[in-house]
Design an enzyme around this catalytic site. Structure first.
Site, mmCIF file in Angstrom:
data_model
loop_
_atom_site.group_PDB
_atom_site.id
_atom_site.type_symbol
_atom_site.label_atom_id
_atom_site.label_comp_id
_atom_site.label_asym_id
_atom_site.label_seq_id
_atom_site.Cartn_x
_atom_site.Cartn_y
_atom_site.Cartn_z
ATOM 1 N N TYR A 35 46.457 91.455 64.026
ATOM 2 C CA TYR A 35 45.195 91.721 64.713
ATOM 3 C C TYR A 35 45.099 93.217 65.032
ATOM 4 C CZ TYR A 35 41.475 91.492 68.197
ATOM 5 O OH TYR A 35 40.308 91.696 68.877
ATOM 6 N N LEU A 53 25.961 75.145 95.693
ATOM 7 C CA LEU A 53 26.389 73.750 95.572
ATOM 8 C C LEU A 53 26.595 73.166 96.960
ATOM 9 C CD1 LEU A 53 29.153 73.996 92.839
ATOM 10 C CD2 LEU A 53 27.161 72.511 92.742
ATOM 11 N N GLU A 74 33.709 68.363 86.452
ATOM 12 C CA GLU A 74 34.400 69.571 85.998
ATOM 13 C C GLU A 74 35.189 70.178 87.153
ATOM 14 O OE1 GLU A 74 30.783 72.581 85.587
ATOM 15 O OE2 GLU A 74 30.467 70.837 84.310
ATOM 16 N N LYS A 104 36.388 72.709 89.861
ATOM 17 C CA LYS A 104 35.668 73.798 90.522
ATOM 18 C C LYS A 104 36.601 75.002 90.515
ATOM 19 C CE LYS A 104 32.901 74.992 94.475
ATOM 20 N NZ LYS A 104 33.593 76.252 94.782
ATOM 21 N N ASP A 114 38.138 78.580 91.052
ATOM 22 C CA ASP A 114 38.114 79.441 92.222
ATOM 23 C C ASP A 114 38.029 80.887 91.763
ATOM 24 O OD1 ASP A 114 38.067 80.020 94.845
ATOM 25 O OD2 ASP A 114 40.179 79.591 95.234
ATOM 26 N N TYR A 156 29.342 77.130 82.823
ATOM 27 C CA TYR A 156 28.981 75.798 83.315
ATOM 28 C C TYR A 156 27.491 75.540 83.481
ATOM 29 C CZ TYR A 156 29.404 78.301 87.800
ATOM 30 O OH TYR A 156 29.301 79.193 88.823
ATOM 31 N N LYS A 187 35.450 69.118 97.476
ATOM 32 C CA LYS A 187 36.466 70.139 97.724
ATOM 33 C C LYS A 187 37.835 69.537 98.044
ATOM 34 C CE LYS A 187 35.436 74.120 98.592
ATOM 35 N NZ LYS A 187 34.480 75.042 99.178
ATOM 36 N N CYS A 206 76.272 85.228 110.285
ATOM 37 C CA CYS A 206 75.795 83.864 110.106
ATOM 38 C C CYS A 206 75.588 83.240 111.485
ATOM 39 C CB CYS A 206 76.819 83.056 109.315
ATOM 40 S SG CYS A 206 76.470 81.290 109.282
ATOM 41 N N CYS A 217 78.457 80.161 111.860
ATOM 42 C CA CYS A 217 79.903 80.353 111.969
ATOM 43 C C CYS A 217 80.285 81.769 112.392
ATOM 44 C CB CYS A 217 80.592 79.978 110.658
ATOM 45 S SG CYS A 217 80.297 81.164 109.340
ATOM 46 N N CYS A 267 75.971 84.036 104.010
ATOM 47 C CA CYS A 267 77.089 83.902 104.923
ATOM 48 C C CYS A 267 78.351 83.967 104.092
ATOM 49 C CB CYS A 267 76.983 82.551 105.630
ATOM 50 S SG CYS A 267 78.523 81.997 106.345
ATOM 51 N N CYS A 278 82.469 77.744 106.953
ATOM 52 C CA CYS A 278 81.204 77.635 107.687
ATOM 53 C C CYS A 278 80.737 76.185 107.723
ATOM 54 C CB CYS A 278 80.141 78.513 107.009
ATOM 55 S SG CYS A 278 78.525 78.340 107.773
HETATM 56 O O1 D41 Z 1 33.649 75.940 88.657
HETATM 57 C C1 D41 Z 1 32.799 76.310 89.485
HETATM 58 N N1 D41 Z 1 33.143 77.128 90.440
HETATM 59 C C2 D41 Z 1 31.395 75.813 89.379
HETATM 60 C C3 D41 Z 1 30.428 76.421 90.160
HETATM 61 C C4 D41 Z 1 31.034 74.783 88.479
HETATM 62 N N2 D41 Z 1 31.951 74.183 87.677
HETATM 63 N N3 D41 Z 1 29.755 74.384 88.403
HETATM 64 C C5 D41 Z 1 28.778 74.952 89.159
HETATM 65 N N4 D41 Z 1 27.516 74.523 89.032
HETATM 66 C C6 D41 Z 1 26.547 75.057 89.767
HETATM 67 C C7 D41 Z 1 25.164 74.532 89.601
HETATM 68 C C8 D41 Z 1 25.144 73.046 89.556
HETATM 69 C C9 D41 Z 1 24.277 74.986 90.717
HETATM 70 C C10 D41 Z 1 24.628 75.059 88.301
HETATM 71 C C11 D41 Z 1 29.099 75.998 90.084
HETATM 72 C C12 D41 Z 1 28.027 76.552 90.827
HETATM 73 N N5 D41 Z 1 26.761 76.059 90.640
HETATM 74 C C13 D41 Z 1 28.160 77.625 91.802
HETATM 75 N N6 D41 Z 1 29.095 78.529 91.847
HETATM 76 C C14 D41 Z 1 28.867 79.336 92.888
HETATM 77 C C15 D41 Z 1 27.754 78.941 93.518
HETATM 78 C C16 D41 Z 1 27.286 77.869 92.816
#
Ligand code: D41
Length: 679
Positions: A41, A88, A118, A120, A122, A230, A323, A417, A420, A435, A441
């Site tokens: 590459y 959300l 899916e 979420k 971070d 997403y 969450k 320690c 002991c 130690c 000990c």
């Molecule tokens: O993975 C995520 N953080 C995530 C964020 C996700 N998988 N789907 C999301 N879908 C939405 C909508 C349904 C409103 C299109 C989101 C978020 N919103 C989102 N992330 C931050 C604010 C909203």
């Protein structure tokens, strides 16, 4: 010498290089499945760079060479989102998810709807804008209406295409998703930060945000960022041959055909019960995922149904974030105690005001060693942030400096320690001090005996930590061999020990004499010899005598044994004291079945590729994996045509489905246990 007229031949060569480099970058960064070695590459990349140097007009915005960052900015400009980026709604309990599904069926006037689940991610939400396939703008979410223009920075992210693949995409396509930093990249970055005397990032989310908000895109280019898509924003003039799909799940597939990355864990579900199973499954696998997630998002799949469900204020009614319990919380550091480990390692432990975090109440957290305490500047009396991620040991992240009491002074580990009184020493630049009391000990002796009796070692039922401490404190035992000389009369002299319990314990000790060579080796507590190494040793040499007589050099022949472990084993068996104890143990009747050695190809699972999924109840996943490997199997993380067998625990999800589709042999946990018992 730069030239201005570009020969057709050169243009064709450049077009071909773009195509080839984009193809391989997509295989590497998006599909995680490279086709050619990195060095090949690099060669292609250098060819393109050379041509661009010769003909600067060839340096287009979508050239693969443009991912390295450019001129630093003064500030970010604001971008108004033509279509707002929604937020959300959050849910924290199963009950709320059930209510969500109930609400949807009322809004849609029917129970029949599919959901997409899916992870979420971070990270940070972002909107990418492609015009005629070309990435022209990238904006952060901001407040959902207005974000910041981070286009230059986003261009440096390798998994984001600078130009969409194929030709059948809309004229204008806005794609929304999450930019994040994979855990592995985060760890490497932090190691670098520390090595360079810079402050490490608190978590991958902060690192991703900090990296994306650099005015100098060269810095962003050096950071390992990634993105999963997403949802869609503005879409104009779809291609006549390729109208937009009408289901969220299919849109995600469509995005993938255009070269955009989508999280591989996305799944289609049909009931709220399945949502909860998905949540549980991903929660158990959370620590193994290569990126941080803080929950799961469920979305109604059909766009028509989404529209019918509508919005409340800024959040869609058709989606919800489920969450995970908070992993960080604030509490008070009451004291720092020093724990003495089996090998003398002194570990400072934070005693905390009890706090509910990550789904459990935490009262202790590790502080690792003096360097960590110094680096974090944690002091007794501080208010601290405590983190408990999954089944990981709780940890003090940092002090909250604004809440520090005036009289709090820096903490220094004791130089003796605490049990002991022997000197504490830091050997060979090890992070931990130890130690030097050895088996003098009592703390080290206690730990050695606890380890010996533990479930994965000699498995002496009823001989728990508390009892070991009592026995050592009462001077009834001094070492592991003394356990087998204990009498009922001695035991009943202990506090809270009745005749019945004493009798049970003596019987358990008696039963413990029947073991396996691997368990016995593990039980001896040789430094850095864990269960797997002990098993490898037992299988390789077959007898204790053979292991004892092997030099460190020869020991390195055993699979998985490196020079340090080999040396530890040799040293252990050179020590007269250890051999005396082993002889006493054998004299008291410890025994194991003879090992009949098998060649690799004779192993029962030789040549089989096996995938483990779902949660197991009788054995943890690592042990199961180790046992499968021992039986000759190759254990893989994902199901493919090459998979020979899937072992599916409770709440198995997409892997089970895929295995069913591919007609792969499927075993449940009971089948697996039976297989282990019979092999
Ligand atoms: O993975 C995520 N953080 C995530 C964020 C996700 N998988 N789907 C999301 N879908 C939405 C909508 C349904 C409103 C299109 C989101 C978020 N919103 C989102 N992330 C931050 C604010 C909203």
């Amino acid at each position: 010498m730069p030239s201005s007229i570009i020969p057709d031949k050169v243009q064709a060569q450049v077009n071909a290089l773009h195509k080839e480099l984009n193809y391989h970058a997509h295989r590497y960064y998006v599909l995680d499945d490279p086709e050619i070695p990195d060095s090949d590459y690099d060669k292609l990349f250098q060819q393109l760079e050379a041509l661009e140097k010769q003909y600067p007009q060839l340096q287009t915005l979508d050239s693969p060479t443009q991912r390295v960052g450019g001129q630093a900015l003064e500030s970010f400009s604001q971008i108004h989102h033509q279509m707002p980026m929604l937020s959300l709604s959050n849910a924290f309990s199963s009950e709320e998810i059930k209510d969500f599904a109930q609400r949807i069926s009322e809004l849609l006037d029917q129970d029949n709807f599919s959901l997409v689940a899916e992870p979420k991610l971070d990270g940070l939400a972002i909107s990418l804008r492609y015009e005629k396939g070309l990435l022209v703008q990238a904006a952060t979410r901001g407040d959902g209406q207005t974000g910041e223009d981070v286009t230059q920075n986003v261009r440096t992210i390798q998994s984001i295409p600078l130009h969409l693949s194929g030709s059948e995409y809309p004229e204008v396509l806005e794609v929304r998703g999450e930019i994040f930093m994979p855990k592995a990249g985060f760890n490497t970055l932090n190691e670098k930060q520390i090595a360079q005397g810079e402050k490490p990032f608190a978590n991958p989310r902060n690192a991703a945000a900090g990296s994306l908000r650099q005015l100098d895109s060269k810095i962003t280019a050096a950071r390992p960022l990634d993105m999963f898509c997403y949802s869609l924003g503005v879409v104009e003039q779809v291609h006549p041959n390729n109208p937009l799909e009408k289901h969220h799940s299919r849109i995600l597939k469509q995005l993938q055909t255009w070269g955009l990355a989508v999280c591989p864990e996305v799944d289609c579900l049909s009931t709220w019960q399945e949502c909860l199973a998905y949540y549980d499954d991903i929660l158990t696998r959370r620590a193994q995922l290569p990126y941080e997630i803080d929950g799961v998002v469920y979305k109604v799949d059909s766009l028509e149904q989404q529209q019918k469900a509508g919005f409340i204020s800024r959040a869609p009614r058709w989606a919800i974030a489920h969450k995970f319990p908070a992993e960080e919380a604030m509490t008070k550091l009451l004291a720092i105690d020093i724990q003495v480990g089996r090998t003398g390692a002194l570990t400072p432990v934070a005693r905390l005001e009890p706090i509910f975090v990550g789904g459990v109440t935490v009262t202790n957290a590790t502080l690792h060693n003096q360097d960590e305490i110094t680096r974090k500047d944690v002091r007794i009396g501080d208010t601290v942030i405590v983190r408990r991620a999954g089944d990981v040991i709780p940890e003090v992240v940092k002090p909250v400096l604004s809440k520090r009491p005036d009289n709090a002074s820096a903490y220094i580990m004791p130089d003796r320690c605490p049990v002991c009184g022997s000197h504490a020493q830091r050997i060979n630049e090890e992070a931990k001090s130890r130690c030097t009391g050895g088996l003098f000990c009592p703390a080290q002796r206690k730990e050695a005996i606890k380890h010996f009796a533990s479930r994965k070692a000699m498995d002496i039922d009823g001989l728990g930590d508390k009892l070991v401490e009592q026995l050592v404190d009462a001077k009834l035992i001094h070492n592991i061999a003394d356990l087998f000389q204990l009498s009922e009369v001695q035991l009943v002299s202990l506090e809270r020990m009745g005749d019945k319990s004493a009798n049970n314990l003596i019987q358990a000790i008696e039963q413990g004499k029947k073991t396996t060579l691997a368990r016995f080796i593990y039980a001896l507590g040789i430094r850095e010899v864990g269960e797997t190494t002990a098993r490898s040793l037992a299988n390789y040499y077959g007898t204790l005598e053979a292991i004892k007589q092997t030099s460190a050099e020869q020991l390195e022949e055993v699979p998985d044994i490196g020079p340090i472990v080999a040396r530890n084993i040799e040293l252990f068996f050179c020590e007269d004291h250890n051999n005396e104890i082993i002889n006493k143990l054998l004299a008291s009747g410890i025994h194991w079945p003879e090992i009949i050695k098998k060649e690799a190809h004779e192993l029962p699972l030789a040549g089989k590729t096996i995938v483990l999924t779902g949660s197991l109840s009788q054995m943890n996943r690592n042990d199961a994996k180790a046992r499968l490997i021992e039986l000759g199997a190759k254990v893989s993380g994902s199901v493919s045509k090459k998979t020979d067998m899937l072992i599916a625990g409770e709440k198995a999800g997409s892997k089970l489905e895929k295995a069913q589709q591919l007609n792969i042999e499927i075993l449940n946990e009971a089948d697996m246990m039976a297989l282990f018992a019979n092999s």
